[in-house]
Design a protein around this motif. Sequence first.
Motif, PDB file in Angstrom:
ATOM      1  N   TYR A  82     -17.638  -8.491  -7.759  1.00 56.32           N
ATOM      2  CA  TYR A  82     -18.716  -9.448  -8.010  1.00 56.32           C
ATOM      3  C   TYR A  82     -18.924  -9.569  -9.510  1.00 56.32           C
ATOM      4  CZ  TYR A  82     -21.959  -5.585  -8.916  1.00 56.32           C
ATOM      5  OH  TYR A  82     -22.572  -4.467  -9.438  1.00 56.32           O
ATOM      6  N   ASP A  83     -19.374 -10.724  -9.925  1.00 50.30           N
ATOM      7  CA  ASP A  83     -19.725 -11.004 -11.315  1.00 50.30           C
ATOM      8  C   ASP A  83     -21.045 -11.747 -11.319  1.00 50.30           C
ATOM      9  OD1 ASP A  83     -17.306 -10.180 -12.914  1.00 50.30           O
ATOM     10  OD2 ASP A  83     -16.365 -11.592 -11.529  1.00 50.30           O
ATOM     11  N   VAL A  84     -21.875 -11.434 -12.287  1.00 41.49           N
ATOM     12  CA  VAL A  84     -23.176 -12.075 -12.432  1.00 41.49           C
ATOM     13  C   VAL A  84     -23.210 -12.786 -13.779  1.00 41.49           C
ATOM     14  CG1 VAL A  84     -25.639 -11.621 -12.755  1.00 41.49           C
ATOM     15  CG2 VAL A  84     -24.386 -10.435 -10.961  1.00 41.49           C
ATOM     16  N   THR A  85     -23.722 -14.005 -13.775  1.00 41.51           N
ATOM     17  CA  THR A  85     -24.040 -14.679 -15.028  1.00 41.51           C
ATOM     18  C   THR A  85     -25.532 -14.939 -15.015  1.00 41.51           C
ATOM     19  OG1 THR A  85     -23.606 -16.883 -14.134  1.00 41.51           O
ATOM     20  CG2 THR A  85     -21.772 -15.766 -15.228  1.00 41.51           C
ATOM     21  N   GLY A  86     -26.118 -14.980 -16.186  1.00 43.86           N
ATOM     22  CA  GLY A  86     -27.565 -15.124 -16.261  1.00 43.86           C
ATOM     23  C   GLY A  86     -28.219 -13.822 -15.854  1.00 43.86           C
ATOM     24  N   THR A  87     -29.527 -13.783 -15.883  1.00 37.69           N
ATOM     25  CA  THR A  87     -30.243 -12.567 -15.503  1.00 37.69           C
ATOM     26  C   THR A  87     -31.530 -12.899 -14.785  1.00 37.69           C
ATOM     27  OG1 THR A  87     -31.402 -12.493 -17.621  1.00 37.69           O
ATOM     28  CG2 THR A  87     -29.392 -11.177 -17.449  1.00 37.69           C
ATOM     29  N   LEU A  88     -31.928 -11.973 -13.955  1.00 39.12           N
ATOM     30  CA  LEU A  88     -33.284 -11.955 -13.428  1.00 39.12           C
ATOM     31  C   LEU A  88     -34.071 -11.070 -14.386  1.00 39.12           C
ATOM     32  CD1 LEU A  88     -32.426 -11.159  -9.706  1.00 39.12           C
ATOM     33  CD2 LEU A  88     -33.159 -13.359 -10.604  1.00 39.12           C
ATOM     34  N   PRO A  90     -37.448  -8.704 -14.164  1.00 43.63           N
ATOM     35  CA  PRO A  90     -36.525  -7.604 -14.434  1.00 43.63           C
ATOM     36  C   PRO A  90     -35.232  -7.780 -13.637  1.00 43.63           C
ATOM     37  CG  PRO A  90     -38.232  -6.870 -12.940  1.00 43.63           C
ATOM     38  CD  PRO A  90     -38.577  -8.275 -13.337  1.00 43.63           C
ATOM     39  N   ASN A  91     -34.193  -7.056 -14.054  1.00 42.97           N
ATOM     40  CA  ASN A  91     -32.867  -7.308 -13.506  1.00 42.97           C
ATOM     41  C   ASN A  91     -32.301  -6.113 -12.735  1.00 42.97           C
ATOM     42  OD1 ASN A  91     -30.368  -8.355 -12.969  1.00 42.97           O
ATOM     43  ND2 ASN A  91     -29.661  -8.358 -15.068  1.00 42.97           N
ATOM     44  N   PRO A  92     -32.106  -6.246 -11.403  1.00 39.27           N
ATOM     45  CA  PRO A  92     -31.505  -5.174 -10.619  1.00 39.27           C
ATOM     46  C   PRO A  92     -29.985  -5.306 -10.471  1.00 39.27           C
ATOM     47  CG  PRO A  92     -32.335  -6.829  -9.132  1.00 39.27           C
ATOM     48  CD  PRO A  92     -32.640  -7.304 -10.535  1.00 39.27           C
ATOM     49  N   TRP A  93     -29.346  -6.203 -11.257  1.00 39.40           N
ATOM     50  CA  TRP A  93     -27.905  -6.475 -11.103  1.00 39.40           C
ATOM     51  C   TRP A  93     -27.136  -6.181 -12.377  1.00 39.40           C
ATOM     52  CZ3 TRP A  93     -25.049  -7.646  -6.942  1.00 39.40           C
ATOM     53  CH2 TRP A  93     -25.739  -8.025  -5.783  1.00 39.40           C
ATOM     54  N   PRO A  94     -26.109  -5.318 -12.289  1.00 38.01           N
ATOM     55  CA  PRO A  94     -25.199  -5.189 -13.424  1.00 38.01           C
ATOM     56  C   PRO A  94     -24.354  -6.453 -13.542  1.00 38.01           C
ATOM     57  CG  PRO A  94     -24.472  -3.814 -11.587  1.00 38.01           C
ATOM     58  CD  PRO A  94     -25.780  -4.433 -11.186  1.00 38.01           C
ATOM     59  N   ALA A  95     -23.775  -6.673 -14.711  1.00 40.63           N
ATOM     60  CA  ALA A  95     -23.020  -7.909 -14.946  1.00 40.63           C
ATOM     61  C   ALA A  95     -21.760  -8.011 -14.097  1.00 40.63           C
ATOM     62  CB  ALA A  95     -22.659  -8.028 -16.421  1.00 40.63           C
ATOM     63  N   THR A  96     -21.108  -6.903 -13.833  1.00 40.62           N
ATOM     64  CA  THR A  96     -19.899  -6.895 -13.001  1.00 40.62           C
ATOM     65  C   THR A  96     -19.858  -5.611 -12.204  1.00 40.62           C
ATOM     66  OG1 THR A  96     -18.524  -5.822 -14.672  1.00 40.62           O
ATOM     67  CG2 THR A  96     -18.546  -8.230 -14.673  1.00 40.62           C
ATOM     68  N   GLY A  97     -19.045  -5.617 -11.175  1.00 40.86           N
ATOM     69  CA  GLY A  97     -18.878  -4.411 -10.383  1.00 40.86           C
ATOM     70  C   GLY A  97     -18.083  -4.685  -9.131  1.00 40.86           C
ATOM     71  N   THR A  98     -18.084  -3.699  -8.267  1.00 39.31           N
ATOM     72  CA  THR A  98     -17.412  -3.838  -6.982  1.00 39.31           C
ATOM     73  C   THR A  98     -18.384  -3.513  -5.860  1.00 39.31           C
ATOM     74  OG1 THR A  98     -16.613  -1.546  -6.984  1.00 39.31           O
ATOM     75  CG2 THR A  98     -15.145  -3.221  -7.943  1.00 39.31           C
TER      76      THR A  98
END
Length: 157
Positions: A82-88, A90-98
Amino acid sequence: MKLLARTLSLLTIASLTLFFANCGGGGSEANPKKVQLAKLSKTWNYVSATLDGIPNTQITNSFTLTISGSFDADSPNGPYDYDVTGTLTPNPWPATGTWTFDSTSGNGGLIVRDDGTGIVYTIGSDGKLTLTFTYTGDGYDGARVSQVSGEWIIELD
């Protein structure tokens, strides 16, 4: 003559039994996790988020979640990317991962991020992806634990 009729009847029954025993459809059915991966694999765009029931209105820029990966029948649970662009915020998501499918969920419904966060997902009839999870720990992009920990519900389309 009776012996011939009985023999033919028994052969017919045996042949039909053998025929129907081999009609299981065996390899033609798709693996349920392959089907779920196909449904999940795309770029999902932010619709809404709540943290402990309170709407999150602090989107700093366009949040998207891209899920990808190639199904491997030898390792159907993954890992997938998975890849994330942008942010929440507060943010519970790293930018990339599996992530992997939880091994106990046959048709999907539960995935586990590489940081150990279990996420229940549903894809509604409207095509929207809803992710429900409890996050504990430091947030990403500098959020404090007290700001980011709790039950998240994120809706994407």
